[in-house]
Write a protein that holds these residues in place. Structure first.
Motif, short mmCIF file in Angstrom:
data_model
loop_
_atom_site.label_atom_id
_atom_site.label_comp_id
_atom_site.label_asym_id
_atom_site.label_seq_id
_atom_site.Cartn_x
_atom_site.Cartn_y
_atom_site.Cartn_z
N ARG A 1 32.77 27.04 41.36
CA ARG A 1 33.63 26.59 40.25
C ARG A 1 33.79 25.07 40.28
NH1 ARG A 1 36.24 31.44 41.64
NH2 ARG A 1 37.81 30.39 42.92
N ALA A 2 33.92 24.51 41.49
CA ALA A 2 34.01 23.05 41.61
C ALA A 2 32.71 22.40 41.16
CB ALA A 2 34.31 22.67 43.06
N MET A 3 31.62 23.08 41.44
CA MET A 3 30.32 22.57 41.03
C MET A 3 30.21 22.48 39.51
SD MET A 3 27.38 21.59 42.21
CE MET A 3 25.64 21.45 41.78
N LYS A 4 30.71 23.51 38.84
CA LYS A 4 30.65 23.49 37.38
C LYS A 4 31.42 22.31 36.81
CE LYS A 4 29.94 28.47 36.88
NZ LYS A 4 30.52 29.77 36.47
N GLN A 5 32.56 21.98 37.44
CA GLN A 5 33.34 20.84 37.00
C GLN A 5 32.56 19.54 37.24
OE1 GLN A 5 36.19 20.63 35.33
NE2 GLN A 5 35.97 18.41 35.33
N ALA A 6 31.91 19.45 38.40
CA ALA A 6 31.13 18.25 38.71
C ALA A 6 29.95 18.08 37.75
CB ALA A 6 30.65 18.30 40.15
N LEU A 7 29.37 19.20 37.33
CA LEU A 7 28.22 19.15 36.42
C LEU A 7 28.58 18.50 35.09
CD1 LEU A 7 26.61 22.65 37.04
CD2 LEU A 7 25.50 20.45 37.41
N THR A 8 29.82 18.67 34.67
CA THR A 8 30.23 18.11 33.38
C THR A 8 30.25 16.58 33.40
OG1 THR A 8 32.60 18.17 33.94
CG2 THR A 8 31.66 20.14 32.92
N GLU A 9 30.22 15.99 34.59
CA GLU A 9 30.26 14.54 34.70
C GLU A 9 28.88 13.91 34.53
OE1 GLU A 9 32.17 13.45 38.35
OE2 GLU A 9 33.71 14.99 38.14
N PHE A 10 27.84 14.73 34.47
CA PHE A 10 26.48 14.21 34.38
C PHE A 10 25.95 14.30 32.95
CE2 PHE A 10 24.62 13.20 38.51
CZ PHE A 10 25.72 13.46 39.31
N ASN A 11 24.99 13.43 32.66
CA ASN A 11 24.38 13.46 31.33
C ASN A 11 23.08 14.24 31.33
OD1 ASN A 11 22.89 11.69 32.82
ND2 ASN A 11 23.04 9.96 31.41
N VAL A 12 22.83 15.02 32.40
CA VAL A 12 21.69 15.92 32.45
C VAL A 12 22.23 17.34 32.36
CG1 VAL A 12 19.79 16.80 33.86
CG2 VAL A 12 20.29 14.35 33.84
N PRO A 13 21.79 18.12 31.38
CA PRO A 13 22.34 19.48 31.23
C PRO A 13 21.89 20.40 32.35
CG PRO A 13 20.54 19.12 29.69
CD PRO A 13 20.79 17.80 30.34
N ALA A 14 22.73 21.34 32.69
CA ALA A 14 22.38 22.38 33.66
C ALA A 14 21.94 23.62 32.91
CB ALA A 14 23.57 22.69 34.56
N LEU A 15 20.90 24.28 33.41
CA LEU A 15 20.47 25.53 32.81
C LEU A 15 21.55 26.59 32.97
CD1 LEU A 15 16.74 25.82 33.95
CD2 LEU A 15 17.61 24.97 31.77
N LYS A 16 21.60 27.48 32.01
CA LYS A 16 22.59 28.56 32.05
C LYS A 16 22.35 29.47 33.26
CE LYS A 16 22.11 31.61 28.80
NZ LYS A 16 21.74 32.92 29.43
N ASP A 17 21.07 29.66 33.58
CA ASP A 17 20.72 30.53 34.71
C ASP A 17 20.21 29.69 35.87
OD1 ASP A 17 20.87 33.47 33.72
OD2 ASP A 17 19.89 32.38 32.09
N GLY A 18 20.68 30.01 37.08
CA GLY A 18 20.21 29.34 38.29
C GLY A 18 19.60 30.35 39.24
N MET A 19 19.52 29.97 40.51
CA MET A 19 18.94 30.83 41.55
C MET A 19 20.04 31.16 42.56
SD MET A 19 15.53 28.52 42.01
CE MET A 19 14.84 29.40 43.41
N ARG A 20 20.29 32.42 42.76
CA ARG A 20 21.32 32.81 43.73
C ARG A 20 20.79 32.72 45.15
NH1 ARG A 20 25.15 37.55 41.15
NH2 ARG A 20 25.28 36.65 39.05
N ARG A 21 21.71 32.74 46.10
CA ARG A 21 21.32 32.75 47.51
C ARG A 21 20.76 34.13 47.84
NH1 ARG A 21 23.12 29.80 52.03
NH2 ARG A 21 24.78 28.84 50.81
N ARG A 22 19.46 34.20 48.03
CA ARG A 22 18.79 35.48 48.29
C ARG A 22 17.77 35.30 49.41
NH1 ARG A 22 19.93 38.87 43.96
NH2 ARG A 22 20.36 37.85 41.96
N ALA A 23 17.78 36.21 50.38
CA ALA A 23 16.82 36.16 51.48
C ALA A 23 15.39 36.35 50.98
CB ALA A 23 17.16 37.23 52.52
N ILE A 24 15.22 37.01 49.83
CA ILE A 24 13.87 37.30 49.35
C ILE A 24 13.09 36.02 49.04
CG2 ILE A 24 14.44 37.48 46.88
CD1 ILE A 24 12.09 39.80 48.89
N TYR A 25 13.77 34.95 48.68
CA TYR A 25 13.07 33.69 48.44
C TYR A 25 12.42 33.18 49.73
CZ TYR A 25 15.10 33.23 43.74
OH TYR A 25 15.42 33.43 42.42
N ARG A 26 13.14 33.25 50.84
CA ARG A 26 12.58 32.83 52.13
C ARG A 26 11.48 33.80 52.58
NH1 ARG A 26 18.04 32.34 52.91
NH2 ARG A 26 18.14 34.22 54.19
N ASN A 27 11.73 35.08 52.41
CA ASN A 27 10.77 36.08 52.86
C ASN A 27 9.44 35.98 52.10
OD1 ASN A 27 12.72 37.04 54.60
ND2 ASN A 27 13.35 38.73 53.29
#
Length: 210
Positions: A154-180
């Protein structure tokens, strides 16, 4: 027809740049012919694909470059539908500047911490400079290792509003499958049921940026 060029970049290491590059490229391979250009001296994308077994090669070709990125990319731009450039984690060389000069889209993976976001301020300034020479360039932040229910996110979302680069609606969750998947020289698309949720995340990122 020229390839659509995507650069994956952040001047800070450890943000999941290569993880996004390789899985994003694998997802794009369902839509056309894709080449990954490993422009990072660490060669992580090349190492990733080299771990694939002979019976299941990585679905996308990966090449390393040592010369001028723009000149090297020009050699392939008419032979592929998509180029994905895994950039070095630094602004101190010309490589990232050249990547932004030739790209249609730049994706900036960021960890879900305001401190990590603030560490990327110089990159957003470099993007603004690059857009003077390349007005078509579209930058997007991709939040990686996302934990939707945490106060940090939630703090991250607030920080994102301070930038002039948009954030994608969808991100990548913390998942072990990416490492595997990296350890197996595969993408999350090749990991069966275990990889379905991660593959869906990558598909949503692709849909937002195509």
């Amino acid at each position: 027809m020229s390839a659509r060029v995507f650069s994956i970049a952040n001047q800070k290491g450890g943000t999941g740049k290569t993880t996004l590059s390789m899985n994003f490229a694998a997802g794009l391979s369902k839509r056309g012919k894709v080449l990954v250009i490993d422009a990072d001296p660490q060669g992580s994308a090349g190492q990733w694909s080299s771990l694939a077994p002979d019976h299941r090669l990585f679905p996308v070709s990966v090449i390393s470059i040592s010369g001028n990125l723009a000149r090297e990319a020009e050699r392939f731009i008419k032979d592929y539908d998509f180029l994905v450039i895994d950039c070095p984690p630094t602004l101190e060389t010309d490589t990232m500047k050249l990547a932004m000069k030739i790209s249609d889209v730049i994706l900036i993976p960021i960890l879900p911490s305001p401190v990590d976001l603030w560490a990327s301020i110089r990159l957003t300034e470099a993007i603004e400079q690059a857009k003077i020479l390349n007005p078509k360039l579209k930058p997007y932040i991709v939040v990686n290792q996302l934990e939707p229910k945490s106060a940090l996110s939630r703090a991250m979302k607030q920080a994102l509003t301070e930038f002039n680069v948009p954030a994608l609606k969808d991100g990548m969750r913390r998942r072990a499958i990416y490492r595997n998947s990296a350890l197996e020289g595969a993408s999350v698309y090749c990991m069966g049921k275990r990889g379905e949720a991660a593959a869906k995340e990558i598909d949503e990122i692709i849909k937002e940026t195509l």
